[in-house]
Design a protein around this motif. Structure first.
Motif, PDB file in Angstrom:
ATOM      1  N   THR A 149       0.830  -1.202   0.000  1.00 31.20           N
ATOM      2  CA  THR A 149       0.000   0.000   0.000  1.00 31.20           C
ATOM      3  C   THR A 149       0.865   1.253   0.000  1.00 31.20           C
ATOM      4  N   ASP A 150       0.252   2.388  -0.398  1.00 39.26           N
ATOM      5  CA  ASP A 150       0.897   3.697  -0.279  1.00 39.26           C
ATOM      6  C   ASP A 150       0.411   4.449   0.962  1.00 39.26           C
ATOM      7  N   GLN A 151      -0.470   3.835   1.735  1.00 38.17           N
ATOM      8  CA  GLN A 151      -1.108   4.524   2.861  1.00 38.17           C
ATOM      9  C   GLN A 151      -0.081   5.042   3.869  1.00 38.17           C
ATOM     10  N   PHE A 152       0.886   4.224   4.202  1.00 33.42           N
ATOM     11  CA  PHE A 152       1.855   4.627   5.221  1.00 33.42           C
ATOM     12  C   PHE A 152       2.825   5.671   4.664  1.00 33.42           C
ATOM     13  N   PHE A 153       3.194   5.525   3.393  1.00 32.22           N
ATOM     14  CA  PHE A 153       4.043   6.526   2.747  1.00 32.22           C
ATOM     15  C   PHE A 153       3.359   7.892   2.757  1.00 32.22           C
ATOM     16  N   LEU A 154       2.083   7.922   2.400  1.00 33.43           N
ATOM     17  CA  LEU A 154       1.365   9.189   2.324  1.00 33.43           C
ATOM     18  C   LEU A 154       1.251   9.846   3.696  1.00 33.43           C
ATOM     19  N   ALA A 155       1.101   9.035   4.740  1.00 31.96           N
ATOM     20  CA  ALA A 155       1.034   9.607   6.090  1.00 31.96           C
ATOM     21  C   ALA A 155       2.370  10.236   6.476  1.00 31.96           C
ATOM     22  N   ARG A 156       3.485   9.595   6.085  1.00 34.30           N
ATOM     23  CA  ARG A 156       4.815  10.083   6.468  1.00 34.30           C
ATOM     24  C   ARG A 156       5.255  11.294   5.647  1.00 34.30           C
ATOM     25  N   ARG A 157       4.734  11.447   4.440  1.00 41.17           N
ATOM     26  CA  ARG A 157       5.173  12.534   3.556  1.00 41.17           C
ATOM     27  C   ARG A 157       4.500  13.833   3.972  1.00 41.17           C
ATOM     28  N   ARG A 158       5.310  14.828   4.309  1.00 43.35           N
ATOM     29  CA  ARG A 158       4.774  16.093   4.813  1.00 43.35           C
ATOM     30  C   ARG A 158       4.837  17.218   3.793  1.00 43.35           C
ATOM     31  N   GLU A 159       5.470  16.987   2.662  1.00 42.47           N
ATOM     32  CA  GLU A 159       5.527  17.968   1.581  1.00 42.47           C
ATOM     33  C   GLU A 159       5.766  17.213   0.283  1.00 42.47           C
ATOM     34  N   PRO A 160       5.576  17.873  -0.868  1.00 49.58           N
ATOM     35  CA  PRO A 160       5.773  17.168  -2.137  1.00 49.58           C
ATOM     36  C   PRO A 160       7.188  16.598  -2.253  1.00 49.58           C
ATOM     37  N   MET A 161       7.298  15.426  -2.856  1.00 48.87           N
ATOM     38  CA  MET A 161       8.574  14.739  -2.999  1.00 48.87           C
ATOM     39  C   MET A 161       8.921  14.613  -4.479  1.00 48.87           C
ATOM     40  N   SER A 162      10.179  14.895  -4.815  1.00 52.15           N
ATOM     41  CA  SER A 162      10.609  14.775  -6.202  1.00 52.15           C
ATOM     42  C   SER A 162      10.661  13.305  -6.617  1.00 52.15           C
ATOM     43  N   VAL A 163      10.625  13.073  -7.934  1.00 48.64           N
ATOM     44  CA  VAL A 163      10.716  11.705  -8.435  1.00 48.64           C
ATOM     45  C   VAL A 163      12.050  11.081  -8.029  1.00 48.64           C
ATOM     46  N   SER A 164      13.136  11.853  -8.103  1.00 51.27           N
ATOM     47  CA  SER A 164      14.449  11.317  -7.725  1.00 51.27           C
ATOM     48  C   SER A 164      14.477  10.916  -6.258  1.00 51.27           C
ATOM     49  N   ALA A 165      13.830  11.704  -5.393  1.00 56.02           N
ATOM     50  CA  ALA A 165      13.786  11.350  -3.976  1.00 56.02           C
ATOM     51  C   ALA A 165      12.957  10.086  -3.755  1.00 56.02           C
TER      52      ALA A 165
END
Length: 408
Positions: A149-165
């Protein structure tokens, strides 16, 4: 005389933990949160929160989910949840209206996944024992379901993330590993825009294998090089033995894919975690710092080796011997080449000064200390991180493994 019968009846703890384990196996990721809340309610707990570390390692953010208590993010510094996470210990806070708020670190092996918070009317040693085990099971469930799932990633992400990151975070091993003989921790900046920096490690028997790399350039080009060189390193690590062979394999992978006008600086190590013997190849990287009793005592020098991709000669391996308690700090040039208000590079001398100053403070462990160093360095640079800036720390203790974990 009859054989003594072993009691195999199901006790309360087994029924609680076993029931969660049995049901979690078939549940989709979005139903893990209410399952956890239901399990905690079985021992009288309420207001259950699952707090996950954000990518910048500044906040613990609540995981949304049915039956979970979703409050505000809690700062990693100066909060009960942050203390539980960084010190890897249970924190109990009596509540003004009665009851105790408990914060339990979620440990997947030795890597901290986050914190589980809950409130009980009263707490005794039986509660503490069962909740520690429940927290371990919850961590394993979160790590397992995270793959689907992406659920946990989305919770941890606090600002937009670049493709390279995104590419680099997907490439990383766990940020922390702790076993009795050695502990490691790493941190990447800027967390949401990192491109060419990465690290990798593996503990195979008594040898800790480590690579820290910095691919030239920015954005996707650097991320692509980092992906290939880490992939080549992992393949070589699983096939070859020597550091020289690893270097050669990585070198060929980059030169064949990108030509001789692209390169990656790299630091490769083998550490025998039983003896403290360290082998080092440094391919165009800043030399690691040896920290003893909180103070930088010297650089760990190595013979000059060309960066990966330039077709350098077989590198000469430099050997060092660590003492119990020693730390080795690896870093990329983005740490020391950042410019100040006057256009001057931050420099190695200021890095060493920060390490020494923080080394006089009480230690909360490798991960907490490395995070504090990273944030201190960023503050000293007035928040500037125009290039990737990576830190990786090893703390060696030595000693024999637990004899119960050794098979004859």
């Amino acid at each position: 005389m009859g054989e003594e019968r072993v009691d195999r009846s199901e006790g309360f703890g087994e029924r609680l933990l076993g029931g969660l384990l049995d049901r979690a196996r078939l549940l989709p990721p979005q139903l893990i949160a209410p399952l956890i809340a239901e399990g905690v309610a079985g021992i009288g707990g309420r207001e259950v929160s699952i707090l996950l570390q954000d990518y910048a390692q500044e906040l613990l953010v609540p995981l949304p989910g049915r039956k979970l208590h979703v409050g505000q993010p809690e700062p990693m510094a100066d909060s009960p949840a942050g203390r539980a996470f960084l010190r890897v210990d249970v924190v109990e806070v009596p509540q003004a209206g009665g009851g105790v708020r408990m914060y339990l670190p979620l440990l997947d092996g030795s890597d901290q996944v986050g914190v589980m918070a809950l409130t009980l009317d009263t707490v005794d040693d039986d509660d503490r024992r069962l909740l520690r085990r429940l927290a371990g099971l919850v961590a394993d469930m979160l790590v397992t379901k995270n793959a689907y799932t992406d659920q946990f990633f989305l919770a941890r992400r606090r600002e937009p993330m670049s493709v390279s990151a995104e590419i680099q975070w997907g490439l990383l091993p766990p940020l922390t590993m702790t076993v009795p003989q050695v502990a490691v921790a790493g941190i990447l900046e800027p967390a949401y825009r990192v491109a060419g920096d990465s690290f990798d490690y593996a503990l195979n028997d008594n040898i800790l294998h480590l690579a820290v790399i910095d691919a030239m350039g920015h954005d996707l080009d650097a991320a692509a090089m980092a992906t290939i060189v880490i992939g080549a390193y992992r393949h070589a690590r699983r096939v070859f033995v020597s550091l020289a062979e690893k270097y050669a394999f990585m070198d060929r992978a980059i030169s064949r894919q990108f030509g001789n006008d692209h390169f990656v600086t790299a630091q490769l190590m083998h550490l025998n975690i039983a003896t403290g013997e360290l082998e080092l190849v440094n391919a165009g990287h800043p030399a690691p710092l040896l920290i003893r009793e909180g103070t930088v005592v010297r650089q760990l020098e190595s013979a000059t080796t060309l960066p990966v991709g330039f077709g350098g000669e077989t590198p000469r391996i430099k050997e060092h011997t660590l003492q119990p308690g020693d730390r080795v700090l690896c870093y990329t040039d983005g740490i020391i080449e950042e410019r100040d208000d006057y256009g001057q590079p931050f420099g190695e001398e200021r890095l060493i000064h920060c390490v020494n100053r923080l080394g006089q403070e009480p230690s909360d462990g490798v991960r907490a200390d490395l995070r504090r160093l990273s944030h201190t360095l960023k503050k000293e640079r007035r928040g500037r991180t125009s290039d990737d800036a990576t830190l990786f720390m090893i703390e060696w203790h030595g000693g024999a493994a637990d004899p119960l974990a050794t098979l004859d």
